[in-house]
Scaffold this motif. Structure first.
Motif, PDB file in Angstrom:
ATOM      1  N   TRP A  61      12.704   2.783  -1.726  1.00 33.53           N
ATOM      2  CA  TRP A  61      11.766   3.246  -0.710  1.00 33.53           C
ATOM      3  C   TRP A  61      10.502   3.831  -1.324  1.00 33.53           C
ATOM      4  O   TRP A  61       9.421   3.701  -0.767  1.00 33.53           O
ATOM      5  N   LYS A  62      10.639   4.462  -2.470  1.00 29.75           N
ATOM      6  CA  LYS A  62       9.456   5.008  -3.131  1.00 29.75           C
ATOM      7  C   LYS A  62       8.535   3.863  -3.550  1.00 29.75           C
ATOM      8  O   LYS A  62       7.328   3.922  -3.334  1.00 29.75           O
ATOM      9  N   LEU A  63       9.108   2.809  -4.108  1.00 32.48           N
ATOM     10  CA  LEU A  63       8.307   1.663  -4.512  1.00 32.48           C
ATOM     11  C   LEU A  63       7.667   1.008  -3.288  1.00 32.48           C
ATOM     12  O   LEU A  63       6.497   0.625  -3.311  1.00 32.48           O
ATOM     13  N   LYS A  64       8.421   0.914  -2.209  1.00 33.32           N
ATOM     14  CA  LYS A  64       7.879   0.329  -0.971  1.00 33.32           C
ATOM     15  C   LYS A  64       6.702   1.160  -0.455  1.00 33.32           C
ATOM     16  O   LYS A  64       5.690   0.611  -0.016  1.00 33.32           O
ATOM     17  N   MET A  65       6.811   2.484  -0.525  1.00 33.20           N
ATOM     18  CA  MET A  65       5.713   3.354  -0.102  1.00 33.20           C
ATOM     19  C   MET A  65       4.482   3.159  -0.976  1.00 33.20           C
ATOM     20  O   MET A  65       3.365   3.060  -0.474  1.00 33.20           O
ATOM     21  N   VAL A  66       4.698   3.114  -2.283  1.00 30.46           N
ATOM     22  CA  VAL A  66       3.582   2.926  -3.214  1.00 30.46           C
ATOM     23  C   VAL A  66       2.884   1.600  -2.932  1.00 30.46           C
ATOM     24  O   VAL A  66       1.658   1.533  -2.837  1.00 30.46           O
ATOM     25  N   VAL A  67       3.666   0.547  -2.770  1.00 30.08           N
ATOM     26  CA  VAL A  67       3.103  -0.787  -2.527  1.00 30.08           C
ATOM     27  C   VAL A  67       2.326  -0.807  -1.209  1.00 30.08           C
ATOM     28  O   VAL A  67       1.191  -1.279  -1.157  1.00 30.08           O
ATOM     29  N   GLN A  68       2.914  -0.268  -0.154  1.00 29.12           N
ATOM     30  CA  GLN A  68       2.220  -0.285   1.135  1.00 29.12           C
ATOM     31  C   GLN A  68       0.969   0.592   1.114  1.00 29.12           C
ATOM     32  O   GLN A  68      -0.035   0.273   1.746  1.00 29.12           O
ATOM     33  N   TYR A  69       1.021   1.701   0.403  1.00 26.30           N
ATOM     34  CA  TYR A  69      -0.155   2.567   0.277  1.00 26.30           C
ATOM     35  C   TYR A  69      -1.277   1.795  -0.419  1.00 26.30           C
ATOM     36  O   TYR A  69      -2.420   1.781   0.047  1.00 26.30           O
TER      37      TYR A  69
END
Length: 136
Positions: A61-69
């Protein structure tokens, strides 16, 4: 708190999957996914971005947040059609975002929108999570 966020985000993925399969009805209502709400807050309150990323340590989820940001601020290529308002599915990844930073025009544009420090922070956390997930 972290487990609560992960559970709600998993719920959002389940609802999105059900929507895609046509398994939802009008009674299921429309609501903003938690990840979008978190990203909005982190976007408008950049002072909490670093502390949040320090504490939130669920790799997927952290990676998903970084990518979407990152994709929120990466310029869209001009050859894309009006039907696609996000990154292409094959590039909607951390590697796809990195490709955009290999283009000097795209990199300058993105950095101008979200500041050098924020880009460095996001890339550092993205690399950290990619390497920890590769070892899983």
């Amino acid at each position: 708190m972290q487990k609560f966020l992960v559970i709600i985000m998993e719920l959002d993925v389940s609802k999105q999957s059900a929507d895609t399969q046509g398994s939802t009805t009008r009674d299921d209502s429309i609501r903003t996914p938690l990840l979008e709400m978190i990203l909005e807050e982190l976007t408008y309150n950049k002072e909490i971005l670093d502390p949040f990323l320090q504490v939130f340590d669920e790799p997927k989820w952290k990676l998903k947040m970084v990518v979407q940001y990152l994709w929120k601020f990466i310029g869209k290529p001009s050859i894309r059609t009006h039907r696609s308002n996000g990154p292409p599915d094959d590039d909607a990844s951390f590697n796809g975002a990195l490709k955009c930073f290999s283009n000097i025009t795209s990199a300058k544009s993105t950095i101008k929108k979200i500041r050098t420090e924020v880009v460095q922070l996001l890339l550092a956390h993205g690399f950290q999570k990619c390497s920890s997930m590769d070892g899983m």
